[in-house]
Motif scaffolding. Sequence first.
Motif, mmCIF file in Angstrom:
data_model
loop_
_atom_site.group_PDB
_atom_site.id
_atom_site.type_symbol
_atom_site.label_atom_id
_atom_site.label_comp_id
_atom_site.label_asym_id
_atom_site.label_seq_id
_atom_site.Cartn_x
_atom_site.Cartn_y
_atom_site.Cartn_z
ATOM 1 N N TYR A 368 75.762 39.547 43.897
ATOM 2 C CA TYR A 368 75.419 38.485 42.960
ATOM 3 C C TYR A 368 75.118 37.207 43.734
ATOM 4 O O TYR A 368 75.323 37.138 44.946
ATOM 5 C CB TYR A 368 76.528 38.286 41.923
ATOM 6 N N GLY A 369 74.638 36.211 43.019
ATOM 7 C CA GLY A 369 74.306 34.942 43.681
ATOM 8 C C GLY A 369 73.307 34.177 42.843
ATOM 9 O O GLY A 369 72.674 34.747 41.935
ATOM 10 N N GLY A 370 73.162 32.893 43.147
ATOM 11 C CA GLY A 370 72.289 32.025 42.340
ATOM 12 C C GLY A 370 70.823 32.415 42.465
ATOM 13 O O GLY A 370 70.437 33.157 43.373
ATOM 14 N N ASN A 371 70.018 31.895 41.543
ATOM 15 C CA ASN A 371 68.574 32.156 41.598
ATOM 16 C C ASN A 371 68.007 31.608 42.906
ATOM 17 O O ASN A 371 68.343 30.489 43.309
ATOM 18 C CB ASN A 371 67.846 31.464 40.427
ATOM 19 N N GLY A 372 67.199 32.430 43.536
ATOM 20 C CA GLY A 372 66.552 32.000 44.786
ATOM 21 C C GLY A 372 67.473 32.039 45.994
ATOM 22 O O GLY A 372 67.117 31.536 47.060
ATOM 23 N N SER A 373 68.670 32.644 45.839
ATOM 24 C CA SER A 373 69.604 32.653 46.980
ATOM 25 C C SER A 373 69.197 33.711 48.018
ATOM 26 O O SER A 373 69.661 33.659 49.155
ATOM 27 C CB SER A 373 71.036 32.895 46.495
ATOM 28 N N GLY A 374 68.349 34.685 47.623
ATOM 29 C CA GLY A 374 67.850 35.656 48.605
ATOM 30 C C GLY A 374 68.288 37.094 48.356
ATOM 31 O O GLY A 374 68.127 37.946 49.238
ATOM 32 N N LYS A 375 68.780 37.384 47.154
ATOM 33 C CA LYS A 375 69.263 38.752 46.865
ATOM 34 C C LYS A 375 68.130 39.768 46.953
ATOM 35 O O LYS A 375 68.249 40.788 47.632
ATOM 36 C CB LYS A 375 69.899 38.809 45.446
ATOM 37 N N THR A 376 67.025 39.454 46.250
ATOM 38 C CA THR A 376 65.907 40.412 46.247
ATOM 39 C C THR A 376 65.314 40.533 47.651
ATOM 40 O O THR A 376 64.984 41.644 48.097
ATOM 41 C CB THR A 376 64.831 39.953 45.233
ATOM 42 N N THR A 377 65.228 39.406 48.356
ATOM 43 C CA THR A 377 64.697 39.448 49.727
ATOM 44 C C THR A 377 65.557 40.373 50.586
ATOM 45 O O THR A 377 65.030 41.192 51.358
ATOM 46 C CB THR A 377 64.691 38.019 50.324
ATOM 47 N N PHE A 378 66.864 40.264 50.415
ATOM 48 C CA PHE A 378 67.763 41.122 51.196
ATOM 49 C C PHE A 378 67.558 42.598 50.838
ATOM 50 O O PHE A 378 67.439 43.449 51.724
ATOM 51 C CB PHE A 378 69.225 40.705 50.938
ATOM 52 N N GLU A 534 74.460 33.531 49.175
ATOM 53 C CA GLU A 534 74.352 32.088 49.034
ATOM 54 C C GLU A 534 73.469 31.571 50.173
ATOM 55 O O GLU A 534 73.796 31.779 51.349
ATOM 56 C CB GLU A 534 75.752 31.471 49.147
ATOM 57 N N TYR A 535 72.354 30.937 49.807
ATOM 58 C CA TYR A 535 71.414 30.387 50.806
ATOM 59 C C TYR A 535 71.091 31.406 51.915
ATOM 60 O O TYR A 535 71.073 31.076 53.094
ATOM 61 C CB TYR A 535 71.984 29.107 51.436
ATOM 62 N N GLY A 536 70.883 32.643 51.502
ATOM 63 C CA GLY A 536 70.475 33.668 52.465
ATOM 64 C C GLY A 536 71.606 34.277 53.269
ATOM 65 O O GLY A 536 71.375 35.100 54.154
ATOM 66 N N ILE A 537 72.835 33.862 52.985
ATOM 67 C CA ILE A 537 73.980 34.421 53.716
ATOM 68 C C ILE A 537 74.811 35.266 52.746
ATOM 69 O O ILE A 537 75.131 34.822 51.641
ATOM 70 C CB ILE A 537 74.859 33.299 54.320
ATOM 71 N N LEU A 538 75.120 36.475 53.189
ATOM 72 C CA LEU A 538 75.858 37.409 52.327
ATOM 73 C C LEU A 538 77.325 37.457 52.772
ATOM 74 O O LEU A 538 77.607 37.619 53.957
ATOM 75 C CB LEU A 538 75.231 38.798 52.470
#
Length: 552
Positions: A368-378, A534-538
Amino acid sequence: MKQLWKIILLQVGKWGLLKNVSLGLLSGLCSFLFINLVTRVVSLLTANELKTISKEYILAFAFTILVYIWVRRSLALAIIHLSQSLFWKLRKQVLSLVLQANYQQMSGLKVRISSVLVNDVNVLTNTSLSLIEFVTASIVSTACLIYLISLSPALFLITLGIALLGVTVYLVGSGKNNLYFEQSRSLEDSFIDELNSVLHGFKEIYMEPKKGKYIFDHKINTIARTAFSNNTAAFTGFLNNQITGQVLFYILISSVLLFFSIQLGIKPAATVNYVFILLYLLGSIETIMVLLPNIVRAKVSSGRLMDLKKELEEANFSNPVSETYMSKEEFCGISVNELEFNYAGASSPFSIGPINFSIVKGETVFIYGGNGSGKTTFIHSVLGLCKPSSGEIKLNDVNIDDNNYPFYRTVFSVVFNDFYLFDEILVADHFDLDKWNYFLYLFEMEEIVQIDGLRFSTTALSTGQRKRLALIVALLEEKPVLVIDEWAADQDPYFRKKFYTEIIPILKKQGVTIIAITHDDRYYRCADKLYKMEYGILSEEDVNVSEEKFIS
Ligand SMILES: Nc1ncnc2c1ncn2[C@@H]1O[C@H](COP(=O)(O)OP(=O)(O)OP(=O)(O)O)[C@@H](O)[C@H]1O
């Protein structure tokens, strides 16, 4: 022009091209023989030497006409075959490159691919119909010029001078005309872009027609105006060249008749023959001039096609159909170490990582994480859609590299956030009717959709129903890992609860390993592991702590 020939040569092969050009040559030769016979008979008639009906000439005319009919028909049939096979071969070639292409680069090429397939392939096909005619006319013109030398070298030199003048006029204008065509061809891409906006955003436009009016008035109209003026300028340029060519020819013929023949003391019969051939030459040159704009447009299109093919080939990941598939039983786990990815080339590039992550057989992991935090990118990086810029991915402790990416990708079945639902099951390998019926029942879809062969009775469903059907299709693939991106977001509260509390445990029992991106904090406890982006960090979190957070 070289590229245009290269494309045709690639499609029809050396022998095919030789056959067509030979037929073109033969057809040109027949026309030339015919005009030659005509001039001979005219010479005989003017010299009063043909007093009786000549069997020889009748036979010669009949033979030439018959051969001409045969050659023209064979040539026309060959051209029809050539253009049709060119049309489909080019389309298939581009599509097979698209199917092999790298996902990241493909995303930026969609509009160009549509416009090349719809526009450029058509222009090339249509031109291939006239290209042989163009070659034939050029050969006939050359033969006429050679014949003119034999009739009168002095008149030929004059003709050559005027022809060079015509060529110079043509060359001066052609650069500008080509540029106009290139510019209007680029506008075709912008048009397809706007067309896509209208088609995909039609609902929004329907609700607020001003949006449609804006696109029409400010975008489409501008494209249409500019393309219109570019194309008109190019065609006018060609027309001017054509008229200049004709005028030069008429001046040449008049001056040969009224001035040069007298000045150079050429016999009347020779002058008549010369003018006859000049008139015949004029026909061939007009054919060339009329076909030139199409050939220039085809040149632009062939350039665009070759550029696209080159880009697709360079972007090619070589994504062959994998020979082997990993079964659920063979799957042990995936581990991601120090993975990093950034969207290179973007104005403010977003990046993720370094990320460490692992999942083992049978586990359910939520992210989970905020919109644009990078989940889909990951997730895209884990799936191999986006190639990580650094770090490593291991499947069953085997490092994943360019060689085993195709195999690695087959481990996953995915329902993307912006999924596409095909209207039939495309991979029948694992299709099992009993399983289909079971999943239909589990997802409460048995009253809504049936299957006929491998085709769904309907895909005109609500968003939540479409997602259920997409998930059923993914599960029927029997892959070891199921990846879902915000799948439950469109489900009603009843089914969302059923999904997390009943369906996920059933899937776990069936040995399915699950990675899910979700915002459903109420159900985080249903996962074995919970990660926060969060901000690209998991970072890993305790599933129960999250529940406590939610309750408080
Ligand atoms: N193709 C792309 N090119 C450049 N940047 C992109 C691209 N796709 C996404 N981004 C950027 O990456 C960032 C993360 O996007 P991502 O889709 O991974 O977020 P997310 O956590 O899945 O968000 P959401 O919950 O809204 O779906 C965003 O800021 C977005 O602008």
